[in-house]
Scaffold this active site. Structure first.
Site, PDB file in Angstrom:
ATOM      1  N   HIS A 245       0.917  -0.859  -0.180  1.00  9.95           N
ATOM      2  CA  HIS A 245      -0.382   0.018   0.046  1.00  9.95           C
ATOM      3  C   HIS A 245       1.092   1.196  -0.122  1.00  9.95           C
ATOM      4  CE1 HIS A 245      -3.910  -2.221   0.963  1.00  9.95           C
ATOM      5  NE2 HIS A 245      -3.150  -3.204   1.331  1.00  9.95           N
ATOM      6  N   GLU A 246       1.812   1.502   0.979  1.00 13.76           N
ATOM      7  CA  GLU A 246       2.908   2.460   0.899  1.00 13.76           C
ATOM      8  C   GLU A 246       3.866   2.372  -0.278  1.00 13.76           C
ATOM      9  OE1 GLU A 246       5.916   1.827   3.772  1.00 13.76           O
ATOM     10  OE2 GLU A 246       7.450   3.562   2.550  1.00 13.76           O
ATOM     11  N   ARG A 247       4.382   1.381  -1.221  1.00 16.57           N
ATOM     12  CA  ARG A 247       4.739   1.352  -2.500  1.00 16.57           C
ATOM     13  C   ARG A 247       3.975   2.448  -3.638  1.00 16.57           C
ATOM     14  NH1 ARG A 247       8.277  -3.566  -0.841  1.00 16.57           N
ATOM     15  NH2 ARG A 247       9.657  -2.382   0.870  1.00 16.57           N
ATOM     16  N   SER A 249       1.164   4.165  -3.139  1.00 14.34           N
ATOM     17  CA  SER A 249       1.458   5.117  -3.026  1.00 14.34           C
ATOM     18  C   SER A 249       2.487   6.242  -3.628  1.00 14.34           C
ATOM     19  CB  SER A 249       1.040   5.947  -1.323  1.00 14.34           C
ATOM     20  OG  SER A 249       1.991   6.442  -0.760  1.00 14.34           O
TER      21      SER A 249
END
Ligand SMILES: Cc1cc2nc3c(=O)[nH]c(=O)nc-3n(C[C@H](O)[C@H](O)[C@H](O)COP(=O)(O)OP(=O)(O)OC[C@H]3O[C@@H](n4cnc5c(N)ncnc54)[C@H](O)[C@@H]3O)c2cc1C
Length: 383
Positions: A245-247, A249
């Site tokens: 999810h972080e990557r 974004s």
């Protein structure tokens, strides 16, 4: 301008609402926050929470909007128009880094107490993984949570933690066993108002200046067992999933940020007369800009492909890693090239391009460096 095949009237309404908010409530204050080295996240998140921007994908039971990854992409695209990298990053920490694991693996208690508060903007979250001796190699982390009855006693330190001086809770990865291997870690929600928690230092940085980045210290901090996310020993696996999810974004941040910067650079070189003509007349510069917009368009289309994979319930680790790798490296090239086209003016702090140059440098380092992305992709290719 990219053609639209994916976004409906409803998506565009959400886009407009977020864009209006960014233009009214964020962009006019960015210079002030960059100067201060911090942004008032409690206030800002409260407003965003009330408008439903912090829980786009999350369950309405906990205050979320219950929408899909296309709406999340709209949100990420719109916050990427903010005139610095730090505030989009702070928001993405709240929505895509500190909360996805609570949503996917957390108990009802954790969701009611922390996910709901994060969605409403009543609490600021941070993600605490990196340590002084464990960055790219996450499994080298030493912070230890020792079980003692109904609590875990936490000792250790974390570094480079975004939102770190303001966070109300940390989603924190710690070792819960001395055994080697990936099953020796657990993920916790750690409130920062507990005895034993200390912000040891606010870090001074090259860029992302309005983001408060901190070094944190834990000294016999007693975390209730109820604050463990999911099962003991599964934390590393949960965090690897949360990283997706972080990557993800980072992808809209890369193509929207890059396109905005190119637009501003074109405006500048239209007006800048050199050797008797506006710089835009130089074919070599136009071709360079065309190369960059072409590459950014590919990144945008890869992002939409990833959204389709996610919506179809398929694993997108390979494609997200590729997007993060390409996006980070591409932005380094574009930031450097746009600054060059501004000449000496690009070196002046008053120009947005200098901030862009400083901020975008992080994308190929944070949340897994380009080389780490390459390792992930090579492994998935079976090499
Ligand atoms: C401004 C900022 C904000 C951050 N926010 C957070 C946060 O909120 N939470 C958090 O937990 N962390 C955060 N980080 C940490 C960030 O994720 C790490 O910096 C990143 O993962 C790299 O780890 P490292 O700095 O220890 O670099 P190292 O692990 O020391 O690596 C140094 C360099 O070595 C190279 N390298 C690494 N692995 C390989 C390899 N396998 N093959 C070849 N070369 C390699 C890469 O070029 C890498 O940049 C933040 C960092 C910064 C700078």
């Amino acid at each position: 301008m990219s053609k639209n095949l994916y976004f409906t009237k409803e998506h565009e309404q959400v886009r407009k609402a977020i864009r209006d908010f960014v233009n009214k409530r964020i962009n006019p204050f960015v210079d002030e926050w960059e100067e201060a080295g911090i942004a008032p996240l409690n206030e800002l998140f409260k407003e965003m929470g009330e408008l439903g921007f912090l829980g786009i994908r999350y369950d309405p039971k906990y205050g979320g909007e219950g929408l899909d990854y296309w709406y999340e992409t709209v949100m990420l695209e719109e916050i990427s128009h903010i005139r610095c990298g730090a505030i989009p990053m702070a928001i993405a920490v709240q929505t895509n880094m500190a909360t996805p694991a609570i949503d996917e693996f957390g108990s009802d208690y954790l969701k009611e107490k922390y996910l709901q508060a994060a969605i409403r903007g009543e609490m600021v979250g941070a993600i605490a993984v990196t340590e002084p001796d464990a960055g790219s190699d996450v499994a080298a982390l030493k912070t230890f949570a020792r079980r003692d009855g109904d609590v875990y006693v936490l000792n250790g330190s974390k570094t480079y933690i975004t939102n770190g001086t303001q966070a109300d809770f940390l989603t924190l990865l710690a070792r819960t066993s001395e055994e080697p291997g990936y099953r020796s870690f657990s993920l916790f929600v750690v409130p920062t108002d507990m005895p034993g928690f200390k912000v040891s230092k606010k870090l001074d940085k090259l860029g992302m200046r309005s983001s408060d980045t901190a070094e944190l210290y834990f000294d016999d901090l007693r975390v209730p067992v109820a604050h463990r996310i999911g099962e003991e020993g599964e934390g590393f696996i949960y965090q690897m999933q949360q990283f997706q999810h972080e990557r993800f974004s980072a992808l809209p941040m890369a193509y929207i940020g890059g396109e905005d910067m190119i637009r501003e650079t074109v405006d500048y070189i239209r007006g800048r007369v050199v050797f008797g003509k506006p710089l835009i007349k130089k074919q070599v510069l136009r071709h360079r800009l065309v190369q960059w917009v072409s590459e950014l368009e590919c990144l945008r289309q890869l992002t939409y492909h990833i959204v389709r994979l996610k919506e179809a319930g398929q694993d997108a680790t390979r494609e997200i890693s590729m997007g993060k790798l390409l996006g980070g490296d591409l932005l380094n090239k574009i930031a450097d090239g746009c600054l060059q086209m501004h000449g000496g003016m690009g070196f002046m702090n008053e120009m947005r391009v200098s901030r862009f140059f400083r901020d975008t440098r992080l994308i190929s380092i944070g949340g897994g460096a380009s080389e780490v992305m390459s390792d992930v992709i090579a492994k998935l290719e079976g090499w």
